[in-house]
Each structure stands twice: as structure tokens, then as C-alpha cells.
Design an enzyme around this catalytic site. Sequence first.
Site, PDB file in Angstrom:
ATOM      1  N   SER A  31       0.807  -1.222   0.000  1.00 53.90           N
ATOM      2  CA  SER A  31       0.000   0.000   0.000  1.00 53.90           C
ATOM      3  C   SER A  31       0.839   1.270   0.000  1.00 53.90           C
ATOM      4  O   SER A  31       0.474   2.255  -0.648  1.00 53.90           O
ATOM      5  CB  SER A  31      -0.934  -0.009   1.216  1.00 53.90           C
ATOM      6  OG  SER A  31      -1.756  -1.155   1.217  1.00 53.90           O
ATOM      7  N   HIS A  67       0.984   4.441   4.491  1.00 56.04           N
ATOM      8  CA  HIS A  67       0.314   5.119   3.382  1.00 56.04           C
ATOM      9  C   HIS A  67       0.821   6.544   3.213  1.00 56.04           C
ATOM     10  O   HIS A  67       1.141   6.979   2.101  1.00 56.04           O
ATOM     11  CB  HIS A  67      -1.196   5.123   3.613  1.00 56.04           C
ATOM     12  CG  HIS A  67      -1.818   3.768   3.490  1.00 56.04           C
ATOM     13  ND1 HIS A  67      -3.187   3.576   3.469  1.00 56.04           N
ATOM     14  CD2 HIS A  67      -1.269   2.528   3.382  1.00 56.04           C
ATOM     15  CE1 HIS A  67      -3.450   2.284   3.343  1.00 56.04           C
ATOM     16  NE2 HIS A  67      -2.295   1.636   3.304  1.00 56.04           N
TER      17      HIS A  67
END
Length: 288
Positions: A192, A238
Site C-alpha cells: 500500500s 500510506h
Amino acid sequence: MMDQTVCCYRHPDRETGIRCTRCERPICPDCMVSASVGFQCPECVREAGRTAPQPRTVAGGTIAGDQRLVTKILIGLNLAIFLAVLANKDLVNDLGLFGPCFRFDNGTAQGVVHCGVGANHPGQWYRMITSVFLHEEFAHIGFNMLALWWIGAPLEAVLGRARYLALYLLSGLGGSALVLLLAPNALTLGASGAIFGLFGATAVFVKRLRQDMRPVLMLLGLNLLFTFTWSNISWQGHIGGLVTGVLVAIGMAYAPRERRRQVQWGTCVAVLVAVIAVSAVAVSRISG
């Protein structure tokens, strides 16, 4: 009608009346290469190919035959490691990102940070990159690989293979560095962070090309909403990947044409140094 009976410069036993339109050397039918005007010899054609400007991507990368090859390889690596995890669950602990040193009863240890003077554990720094290719659940890898294909493949065509791969790996490392700094005690894994770096880079290039930014901003905003509202999601990874991707993309998108390569790769080196610095600070805090 042939203007003069001479022999081909490459085949002395063959008479010809055709000459290369560039160098005027005599050439036989086997040596003729059709050009926009007349025929050229093989040497002139090769020389023209070397001196002619090569087509480039928007970011200055070489245009390859398969402009999605690196994305396909990255997806393949993620899937291969996922299958390995299904066969051996211990790989999650062996390859996932975990900061502090954890000693097992059998004397072995795991973690990015070393276990102190004299310990047979120098620190498993490789976890910062292996964790980027590691997934444990079907939903996790399914969502990430779809996002990698949808976002990564078009971006690879814009950047070219080398720049795209550098962006992906640096974004993954940037996400790992922020996890190590802010959440070192959690076992973290997944692509991610790298994919958020691709999101950020896409936004930069959309703005650079003066295209409509609303779709990419809406998609990025939706993913950020999921990041901070869903459970068991590493927002540190992230955000770290996103910031890293934006910084790398700015250097690649706005580099002046006359010094494009120097600025682009210099930006990558500078971002890598920053990632190493953040990681070093994180390790010193964990050790202390």
C-alpha cells in the site's frame, strides 16, 4: 538505364548502377535499403539510427515495446510471495516490517534493530523492502494488485521503466521508514505504501500536463478516507509512501529539459538519503 557499370562496395563480384543517396557508394539489390528518397546503404541506415533522436516519454524515459512490463513483473512478484506465504505462514514474521529486536527462546532474534553488543543479530534491514511485497490475506493482495494495475500501468507509460521502478521502490521504502519511526512495534506488511506513492505521482503528472485533476484527487481522497477510518490499516505506511512519491514525482515532472537526467536521478538520491536518515532516527529511538 544504369549510369555506370561499377561493383557493389560490399559485394565486389556484383555489378550495379545504384548508389547510396547519402554517401554515393555503389550498392547491389541485396544491400539497398529503401529510404524516403532513393536507396541507402546499410552503414548509412545504421548511422542514421544512432544519430536520430530517440522517442521519449513525457518524463524523458525510453519508450519500450511493452510499456506495462515492470507493472506486470511487480504484480507477479507480489503474487509469487503471496503463494509462498500460503504455503508457509512463518514468512509473515520472517519478512514483515517489525522494528524492535525480539528474542526467541531458541536464541534467534527478529527485527530491524540489532540486539546489542555481542548479539548474533546485526539488524534485519531487508524487512523495509521485503515487507512491501508481502501480503497475508486474499482481500489485501487483491485490492492492492488491482490498484497497482489501474494506477501503475498508465504511470509506467508516462515515466518509462527505470524511473517508474525507482518511484515504486522509493515510495515503498518511504512508507516503511515512517512506520519504523511512528509505529515500530506493529508487524506491518503490504504494497500500500508504494501504491500510495504512485497515487501521489499520478496527481503530480496530471497537474504538470494540465489535465483534469478532479478524478485522481477524488480517488486519492477516498483512499485516504479508508486509511483513517478502517481498522488494521497502517496510515503511517500510506502517508510515508504518498509523501515520498510526490517528492520523487516533482523532481521527475519539473526537471528542466537540458538537465533532466541529472535533476531526476539527483532527486531520487536525495529522497533515498532522507529515507535513510528517517530510518536511522527511528532505529536510534527504538534502541534508546
